[in-house]
Design an enzyme around this catalytic site. Structure first.
Site, mmCIF file in Angstrom:
data_model
loop_
_atom_site.group_PDB
_atom_site.id
_atom_site.type_symbol
_atom_site.label_atom_id
_atom_site.label_comp_id
_atom_site.label_asym_id
_atom_site.label_seq_id
_atom_site.Cartn_x
_atom_site.Cartn_y
_atom_site.Cartn_z
ATOM 1 N N ARG A 5 0.834 -1.204 0.000
ATOM 2 C CA ARG A 5 0.000 0.000 0.000
ATOM 3 C C ARG A 5 0.878 1.267 0.000
ATOM 4 O O ARG A 5 0.572 2.252 0.671
ATOM 5 C CB ARG A 5 -0.934 0.036 1.216
ATOM 6 C CG ARG A 5 -1.939 -1.081 1.283
ATOM 7 C CD ARG A 5 -2.969 -0.958 0.169
ATOM 8 N NE ARG A 5 -4.089 -1.851 0.376
ATOM 9 C CZ ARG A 5 -4.147 -3.127 -0.020
ATOM 10 N NH1 ARG A 5 -3.121 -3.671 -0.651
ATOM 11 N NH2 ARG A 5 -5.231 -3.845 0.189
ATOM 12 N N SER A 29 -10.869 -1.083 3.224
ATOM 13 C CA SER A 29 -10.150 -1.219 4.503
ATOM 14 C C SER A 29 -9.778 0.173 5.011
ATOM 15 O O SER A 29 -9.125 0.928 4.293
ATOM 16 C CB SER A 29 -8.856 -2.000 4.307
ATOM 17 O OG SER A 29 -9.120 -3.263 3.771
ATOM 18 N N GLU A 39 -5.224 3.467 6.489
ATOM 19 C CA GLU A 39 -4.811 3.254 5.107
ATOM 20 C C GLU A 39 -5.359 4.399 4.258
ATOM 21 O O GLU A 39 -4.821 4.742 3.211
ATOM 22 C CB GLU A 39 -5.426 1.928 4.631
ATOM 23 C CG GLU A 39 -4.817 1.390 3.381
ATOM 24 C CD GLU A 39 -5.820 0.743 2.474
ATOM 25 O OE1 GLU A 39 -6.182 1.367 1.456
ATOM 26 O OE2 GLU A 39 -6.240 -0.380 2.777
HETATM 27 N N1 EPU Z 1 -10.923 -11.114 9.840
HETATM 28 C C1 EPU Z 1 -11.657 -11.266 10.993
HETATM 29 N N2 EPU Z 1 -12.690 -10.406 11.220
HETATM 30 C C2 EPU Z 1 -13.042 -9.442 10.327
HETATM 31 C C3 EPU Z 1 -12.280 -9.282 9.159
HETATM 32 C C4 EPU Z 1 -11.216 -10.137 8.913
HETATM 33 O O1 EPU Z 1 -11.376 -12.134 11.811
HETATM 34 O O2 EPU Z 1 -14.006 -8.746 10.615
HETATM 35 C C5 EPU Z 1 -9.862 -12.087 9.550
HETATM 36 C C6 EPU Z 1 -10.292 -13.018 8.416
HETATM 37 O O3 EPU Z 1 -11.001 -14.111 8.896
HETATM 38 C C7 EPU Z 1 -8.974 -13.433 7.827
HETATM 39 C C8 EPU Z 1 -8.105 -12.192 8.031
HETATM 40 O O4 EPU Z 1 -8.719 -11.428 9.048
HETATM 41 O O5 EPU Z 1 -8.413 -14.503 8.536
HETATM 42 C C9 EPU Z 1 -7.943 -11.374 6.770
HETATM 43 O O6 EPU Z 1 -9.206 -10.921 6.313
HETATM 44 P P1 EPU Z 1 -9.507 -10.672 4.752
HETATM 45 O O7 EPU Z 1 -9.104 -11.851 3.976
HETATM 46 O O8 EPU Z 1 -10.893 -10.183 4.634
HETATM 47 O O9 EPU Z 1 -8.488 -9.540 4.336
HETATM 48 P P2 EPU Z 1 -7.952 -8.233 5.086
HETATM 49 O O10 EPU Z 1 -6.554 -8.485 5.499
HETATM 50 O O11 EPU Z 1 -8.899 -7.783 6.138
HETATM 51 C C10 EPU Z 1 -6.891 -7.245 2.914
HETATM 52 C C11 EPU Z 1 -6.897 -5.947 2.182
HETATM 53 C C12 EPU Z 1 -8.191 -5.802 1.383
HETATM 54 C C13 EPU Z 1 -8.284 -6.950 0.395
HETATM 55 C C14 EPU Z 1 -8.254 -8.262 1.193
HETATM 56 C C15 EPU Z 1 -8.235 -9.491 0.308
HETATM 57 C C16 EPU Z 1 -5.549 -4.448 3.550
HETATM 58 C C17 EPU Z 1 -5.544 -3.297 4.486
HETATM 59 N N3 EPU Z 1 -6.749 -4.857 3.126
HETATM 60 O O12 EPU Z 1 -7.945 -7.193 3.876
HETATM 61 O O13 EPU Z 1 -8.101 -4.597 0.646
HETATM 62 O O14 EPU Z 1 -9.467 -6.882 -0.379
HETATM 63 O O15 EPU Z 1 -7.050 -8.320 1.991
HETATM 64 O O16 EPU Z 1 -6.986 -9.625 -0.296
HETATM 65 O O17 EPU Z 1 -4.479 -4.957 3.194
HETATM 66 C C18 EPU Z 1 -8.636 -2.279 0.742
HETATM 67 O O18 EPU Z 1 -7.421 -2.069 0.755
HETATM 68 O O19 EPU Z 1 -9.476 -1.341 0.770
HETATM 69 C C19 EPU Z 1 -9.119 -3.644 0.720
HETATM 70 C C20 EPU Z 1 -10.412 -3.948 0.785
#
Ligand code: EPU
Length: 339
Positions: free
Chosen positions: A164, A238, A334
């Site tokens: 990012r 995010s 972010e």
């Molecule tokens: N999780 C939870 N509770 C929640 C949300 C997530 O326990 O409410 C856990 C999930 O179960 C999983 C882990 O956290 O084990 C990661 O969650 P997720 O796969 O949804 O991805 P994220 O790390 O929360 C990142 C990016 C997203 C992108 C997704 C998928 C960042 C800041 N965000 O989210 O990007 O779509 O991975 O690759 O890196 C964005 O930047 O706006 C965005 C949506």
């Protein structure tokens, strides 16, 4: 080049915040950009650049001039048997560009389907999802330098891409505007990234083999199931970054919280899931007035309607303080805060 005074920015930010721009100029061509850079007020250098407004939180009205990136166009600039180089103007929709490439069966952008925003903003924070980043399909971009009044072509090394992150958030912040981005896409021998569990599950459930199209469809289905549509519920994806922490710190934390999702990084740090921390601090789906962290994805701050920028930021800070108190981790936004 169209000018407006005291213009509402509500249609131009995905939180739907009704902040006002003292002046708003719509730049509809590269010629407009060049003319604007020479404007007698010399405004270009202090300008707030408005792209898709999908990664900004407007905390106040914006004084001076806000310039909206509104030039469009997509051109194949080079082609071989294996690759195609697609140059896309900064004002094109990111998702429509992804779908355009998917429909042409060109590989590279399919995991990045349905990300809101415009193409010119994508390199600024090196957008990423489901194991793929913009940098993976990036060839070069054209950058208009406000001070030198000239266009520079920059390759990936010049852009300094990170998680990012890029040079446009650092040394080149406020120094100019990205005019267009050229992607290098595959015409055959595509390299698919399907290691992300939910993509595998989606493909398995339909029984379809991985392809540019099926992965794009799977990603769209996953995003639609978890992430709120900004047209329905104001949000900017995010809100915080996933923090990268020293391995020792994460090991200690994981002893107390065995469920904590961890992602080891090449530099030896471990990224932890901010969404998990926020959920386990008790904020997932909890509404406070007009704002809250989303019911399906706790990392997404949402405007349930009529929230102001300060109201949203206050809530984000509340969540930040609570996560710090419970886990000793300082979450970093972010999203760009304006004002
Ligand atoms: N999780 C939870 N509770 C929640 C949300 C997530 O326990 O409410 C856990 C999930 O179960 C999983 C882990 O956290 O084990 C990661 O969650 P997720 O796969 O949804 O991805 P994220 O790390 O929360 C990142 C990016 C997203 C992108 C997704 C998928 C960042 C800041 N965000 O989210 O990007 O779509 O991975 O690759 O890196 C964005 O930047 O706006 C965005 C949506």
């Amino acid at each position: 080049m169209i000018w407006e005074s005291n213009a509402s920015l509500a249609p131009y930010n995905t939180f739907g915040i009704d902040a006002k721009a003292e002046r708003l100029v719509h730049l509809e061509s590269e010629a407009d950009v060049a003319a604007y850079a020479l404007h007698p007020d010399g405004l270009a250098k202090q300008t707030l650049l408005l792209s898709g407004g999908s990664n900004m939180l407007l905390c106040a009205d914006v004084p001076g001039t806000t310039a909206r990136i509104a030039w469009t166009g997509r051109t194949v600039v080079r082609e071989t048997e294996d690759h195609v180089w697609l140059e896309v103007a900064a004002g094109e929709s990111w998702h429509e560009t992804v779908r355009f490439s998917v429909q042409a069966h060109w590989g590279g952008l399919q995991n990045l389907s349905l990300i809101p925003g415009l193409v010119g903003a994508a390199p600024v924070q090196n957008i990423g999802a489901y194991g793929v980043e913009l940098a993976d399909s990036f060839d070069s971009l054209r950058f208009f330098d406000w001070t030198r009044q000239e266009i520079r072509t920059m390759d990936a090394a010049d852009c300094g891409f990170g998680y990012r992150d890029s040079v446009f958030k650092k040394q080149l912040k406020g120094k100019g505007v990205i005019l267009s981005v050229t992607f290098r896409l595959t015409k055959r021998d595509h390299r698919f990234q399907t290691s992300y569990g939910a993509i595998q599950d989606a493909l398995a459930s339909t029984g379809v083999a991985p392809s540019v199209e099926s992965i794009s469809d799977a990603v769209m289905a996953i995003r639609q199931s978890k992430l709120p549509d900004p047209k329905v519920l104001g949000n900017s994806g995010s809100f915080f970054k996933n923090p990268a922490l020293p391995a020792q710190e994460v090991t200690a934390l994981a002893e107390l919280h065995p469920g904590l999702p961890q992602y080891p990084q090449a530099d030896g740090t471990i990224k932890v899931a901010a969404g998990w921390l926020i959920e386990h601090a008790g904020w997932k789906g909890k509404r406070v007035g007009n704002v809250g962290m989303h019911t399906q994805q706790a990392l997404v701050l949402v405007n349930y309607g009529g929230a102001s920028g300060p109201e949203l930021w206050e809530h984000a800070q509340r969540v930040q303080a609570s996560v710090f108190e419970q886990f000793g981790i300082q979450l970093e936004p972010e999203v760009n805060l304006i004002g």
